[in-house]
Design a protein around this motif. Structure first.
Motif, PDB file in Angstrom:
ATOM      1  N   MET A   1       0.852  -1.197   0.000  1.00  0.00           N
ATOM      2  CA  MET A   1       0.000   0.000   0.000  1.00  0.00           C
ATOM      3  C   MET A   1       0.890   1.250   0.000  1.00  0.00           C
ATOM      4  SD  MET A   1      -2.983   1.075   2.700  1.00  0.00           S
ATOM      5  CE  MET A   1      -3.990  -0.313   2.197  1.00  0.00           C
ATOM      6  N   VAL A   2       0.477   2.256  -0.759  1.00  0.00           N
ATOM      7  CA  VAL A   2       1.258   3.487  -0.861  1.00  0.00           C
ATOM      8  C   VAL A   2       1.223   4.233   0.462  1.00  0.00           C
ATOM      9  CG1 VAL A   2       1.477   5.692  -2.046  1.00  0.00           C
ATOM     10  CG2 VAL A   2       0.770   3.657  -3.317  1.00  0.00           C
ATOM     11  N   LYS A   3       2.404   4.715   0.889  1.00  0.00           N
ATOM     12  CA  LYS A   3       2.464   5.463   2.131  1.00  0.00           C
ATOM     13  C   LYS A   3       1.704   6.768   2.005  1.00  0.00           C
ATOM     14  CE  LYS A   3       6.883   3.659   3.808  1.00  0.00           C
ATOM     15  NZ  LYS A   3       8.245   4.015   4.250  1.00  0.00           N
ATOM     16  N   ARG A   4       1.188   7.220   3.158  1.00  0.00           N
ATOM     17  CA  ARG A   4       0.384   8.449   3.149  1.00  0.00           C
ATOM     18  C   ARG A   4       1.206   9.652   2.696  1.00  0.00           C
ATOM     19  NH1 ARG A   4      -3.061  10.851   8.299  1.00  0.00           N
ATOM     20  NH2 ARG A   4      -3.890  12.671   7.221  1.00  0.00           N
ATOM     21  N   SER A   5       2.474   9.746   3.083  1.00  0.00           N
ATOM     22  CA  SER A   5       3.319  10.884   2.699  1.00  0.00           C
ATOM     23  C   SER A   5       3.540  10.920   1.192  1.00  0.00           C
ATOM     24  CB  SER A   5       4.662  10.793   3.424  1.00  0.00           C
ATOM     25  OG  SER A   5       5.322   9.563   3.109  1.00  0.00           O
ATOM     26  N   ILE A   6       3.733   9.724   0.605  1.00  0.00           N
ATOM     27  CA  ILE A   6       3.926   9.670  -0.848  1.00  0.00           C
ATOM     28  C   ILE A   6       2.640  10.064  -1.566  1.00  0.00           C
ATOM     29  CG2 ILE A   6       4.432   8.147  -2.793  1.00  0.00           C
ATOM     30  CD1 ILE A   6       6.235   6.531  -0.948  1.00  0.00           C
ATOM     31  N   ALA A   7       1.493   9.549  -1.071  1.00  0.00           N
ATOM     32  CA  ALA A   7       0.200   9.880  -1.682  1.00  0.00           C
ATOM     33  C   ALA A   7      -0.076  11.374  -1.589  1.00  0.00           C
ATOM     34  CB  ALA A   7      -0.914   9.086  -1.014  1.00  0.00           C
ATOM     35  N   THR A   8       0.267  11.986  -0.443  1.00  0.00           N
ATOM     36  CA  THR A   8       0.061  13.425  -0.277  1.00  0.00           C
ATOM     37  C   THR A   8       0.915  14.215  -1.259  1.00  0.00           C
ATOM     38  OG1 THR A   8      -0.421  13.116   2.080  1.00  0.00           O
ATOM     39  CG2 THR A   8       0.169  15.344   1.364  1.00  0.00           C
ATOM     40  N   ALA A   9       2.167  13.796  -1.415  1.00  0.00           N
ATOM     41  CA  ALA A   9       3.056  14.473  -2.368  1.00  0.00           C
ATOM     42  C   ALA A   9       2.521  14.358  -3.787  1.00  0.00           C
ATOM     43  CB  ALA A   9       4.467  13.880  -2.275  1.00  0.00           C
ATOM     44  N   LEU A  10       2.009  13.176  -4.140  1.00  0.00           N
ATOM     45  CA  LEU A  10       1.445  12.990  -5.487  1.00  0.00           C
ATOM     46  C   LEU A  10       0.231  13.888  -5.702  1.00  0.00           C
ATOM     47  CD1 LEU A  10       1.705   9.097  -5.872  1.00  0.00           C
ATOM     48  CD2 LEU A  10       3.072  10.833  -7.045  1.00  0.00           C
ATOM     49  N   VAL A  11      -0.619  13.989  -4.666  1.00  0.00           N
ATOM     50  CA  VAL A  11      -1.802  14.865  -4.784  1.00  0.00           C
ATOM     51  C   VAL A  11      -1.372  16.307  -5.043  1.00  0.00           C
ATOM     52  CG1 VAL A  11      -3.720  15.889  -3.510  1.00  0.00           C
ATOM     53  CG2 VAL A  11      -3.350  13.422  -3.427  1.00  0.00           C
ATOM     54  N   LEU A  12      -0.379  16.792  -4.299  1.00  0.00           N
ATOM     55  CA  LEU A  12       0.076  18.171  -4.481  1.00  0.00           C
ATOM     56  C   LEU A  12       0.676  18.379  -5.873  1.00  0.00           C
ATOM     57  CD1 LEU A  12       1.717  18.853  -0.992  1.00  0.00           C
ATOM     58  CD2 LEU A  12      -0.474  19.705  -1.857  1.00  0.00           C
ATOM     59  N   ILE A  13       1.475  17.410  -6.312  1.00  0.00           N
ATOM     60  CA  ILE A  13       2.107  17.541  -7.637  1.00  0.00           C
ATOM     61  C   ILE A  13       1.057  17.592  -8.738  1.00  0.00           C
ATOM     62  CG2 ILE A  13       3.550  16.335  -9.334  1.00  0.00           C
ATOM     63  CD1 ILE A  13       5.211  15.298  -6.954  1.00  0.00           C
ATOM     64  N   PHE A  14       0.110  16.647  -8.693  1.00  0.00           N
ATOM     65  CA  PHE A  14      -0.877  16.596  -9.773  1.00  0.00           C
ATOM     66  C   PHE A  14      -1.929  17.691  -9.644  1.00  0.00           C
ATOM     67  CE2 PHE A  14       0.587  12.058  -9.951  1.00  0.00           C
ATOM     68  CZ  PHE A  14       1.178  12.165 -11.197  1.00  0.00           C
ATOM     69  N   LEU A  15      -2.135  18.238  -8.437  1.00  0.00           N
ATOM     70  CA  LEU A  15      -3.026  19.390  -8.281  1.00  0.00           C
ATOM     71  C   LEU A  15      -2.433  20.606  -8.976  1.00  0.00           C
ATOM     72  CD1 LEU A  15      -5.516  20.740  -7.074  1.00  0.00           C
ATOM     73  CD2 LEU A  15      -4.193  21.162  -4.985  1.00  0.00           C
ATOM     74  N   VAL A  16      -1.131  20.828  -8.745  1.00  0.00           N
ATOM     75  CA  VAL A  16      -0.454  21.950  -9.421  1.00  0.00           C
ATOM     76  C   VAL A  16      -0.470  21.740 -10.930  1.00  0.00           C
ATOM     77  CG1 VAL A  16       1.762  23.112  -9.739  1.00  0.00           C
ATOM     78  CG2 VAL A  16       0.993  22.495  -7.435  1.00  0.00           C
ATOM     79  N   ALA A  17      -0.223  20.507 -11.375  1.00  0.00           N
ATOM     80  CA  ALA A  17      -0.226  20.216 -12.813  1.00  0.00           C
ATOM     81  C   ALA A  17      -1.605  20.451 -13.421  1.00  0.00           C
ATOM     82  CB  ALA A  17       0.215  18.773 -13.049  1.00  0.00           C
ATOM     83  N   THR A  18      -2.649  20.063 -12.685  1.00  0.00           N
ATOM     84  CA  THR A  18      -4.015  20.251 -13.201  1.00  0.00           C
ATOM     85  C   THR A  18      -4.364  21.732 -13.306  1.00  0.00           C
ATOM     86  OG1 THR A  18      -4.705  18.151 -12.223  1.00  0.00           O
ATOM     87  CG2 THR A  18      -6.444  19.711 -12.827  1.00  0.00           C
ATOM     88  N   ILE A  19      -3.998  22.497 -12.263  1.00  0.00           N
ATOM     89  CA  ILE A  19      -4.263  23.952 -12.305  1.00  0.00           C
ATOM     90  C   ILE A  19      -3.524  24.575 -13.481  1.00  0.00           C
ATOM     91  CG2 ILE A  19      -3.899  26.130 -11.097  1.00  0.00           C
ATOM     92  CD1 ILE A  19      -4.319  24.601  -8.472  1.00  0.00           C
TER      93      ILE A  19
END
Length: 333
Positions: free
Chosen positions: A1-19
């Motif tokens: 299972m993906v660690k929470r810290s890695i998942a959070t980093a991915l969310v931030l990266i792809f949120l910036v990319a989406t914006i």
């Protein structure tokens, strides 16, 4: 299972990319899909050119008896005769076909108080001007014209220091240029001014009039670069949006996993005294909330009673019943 810290980093990266992709899409859709380009297919011009020769009597100021444009002021006391000629020309690039022109000449004289339009006969008699010919001449006898101005002043009971004679050719030009028919009306007028405000002199202007035109063609061109930019921006929104959704799912899943593990950590050390129950914790007269599961375990040991475990949604209630008293600890998964 993906660690929470890695998942959070991915969310931030792809949120910036989406914006960024959304902003790029907005910008892309503000760009025109078509542009207009104007090209010059042909140019043409009409020119009316005046020139004059002023014949002077013997004089001291110029030491010459002939003045042309730019030679000096035409002082009326030394003027013997003024001859004005007019020439009209039409030119185009590329060269015109079927070029022809017609027209007429209108002559007016005026002071500051009155205006008189000359008939063809008066123009011929007073100025030697043929109003039916476009390449014409004007013969100015200032003495005779001054007398004529005085006659009209007497008739109008007025007087002026300045008088004008306005020569207005009306030229109707037809031609075919670069395959297009053209029709232009050209009016290159000249004014002969009789001035007495700063000495008596004649002024002839303007000597040149030009009408320049162009034949243009406007075409609409598709902006392929803008279309490609739009497609790329939309693809970026889709890809980054999907990646953001996946990373959010992984983040939520990691949070849920951590919550389950947290409950397991609560139960595991005390599984011998914790009993799962499907019943809703009963309502009792007294409810004692403990600050931790360890406090509840110590209470169970003192009372020699089991700890019941009830689940309602994501809320876990650990409780002990002792008559009308309920000891409980709640945790969220």
């Amino acid at each position: 299972m993906v660690k929470r810290s890695i998942a959070t980093a991915l969310v931030l990266i792809f949120l910036v990319a989406t914006i960024g992709a959304v902003l790029a899409t907005v910008y892309a859709y503000q760009q025109p899909m078509e542009t207009t380009e104007t090209t010059t297919r042909a140019t043409y011009s009409q020119r009316g050119q005046y020139t004059y020769i002023a014949e002077l009597v013997n004089n001291t100021i110029y030491n010459t008896t002939i003045l042309r444009p730019g030679d000096g002021v035409i002082w009326e006391p030394i003027l013997s005769h003024l001859s004005i000629s007019f020439d009209y020309s039409f030119a185009s690039t590329p060269a015109p076909t079927n070029s022809s022109f017609t027209g007429y000449v209108q002559v007016k004289m005026n002071s500051q108080k009155w205006v008189k339009t000359l008939s063809p006969e008066e123009a011929m008699n007073w100025l030697g001007t043929d109003t039916s010919a476009l390449n014409f001449t004007v013969s100015v006898n200032s003495t005779m014209l001054r007398e004529l101005f005085e006659v009209i002043d007497d008739e109008t009971a007025s007087s002026s220091s300045n008088y004008n004679i306005t020569i207005s050719p009306y030229i109707f030009q037809r031609a075919t240029v670069a395959g297009d028919p053209i029709y232009e009306v050209f009016k290159p007028e000249v004014i002969i001014m009789f001035r007495s405000d700063q000495g008596r002199f004649l002024d002839v202007s303007p000597l040149s009039s030009v009408n320049q035109q162009s034949i243009t063609e406007t075409v609409t061109v598709k902006n392929a670069q803008a279309e490609t930019f739009r497609m790329a921006a939309l693809a970026g929104v889709v890809i980054s949006g999907i990646a953001l959704a996946i990373s959010l799912f992984l983040l939520l899943r990691s949070k849920a996993g951590e919550a389950v593990r947290s409950i397991d950590r609560i139960i595991s050390p005390h599984k011998d005294i914790i009993v799962d129950t499907a019943q809703v914790p009963p309502v009792t007269k007294t409810v004692v909330e403990t600050s931790s599961i360890d406090d509840l375990v110590r209470t169970a040991e003192v009372l020699a009673r089991p700890i019941m475990h009830a689940v309602a949604g994501n809320e876990h209630t650990f409780f002990i019943l002792d008559g009308e008293t309920k000891y409980q600890y709640k945790a969220i998964s």
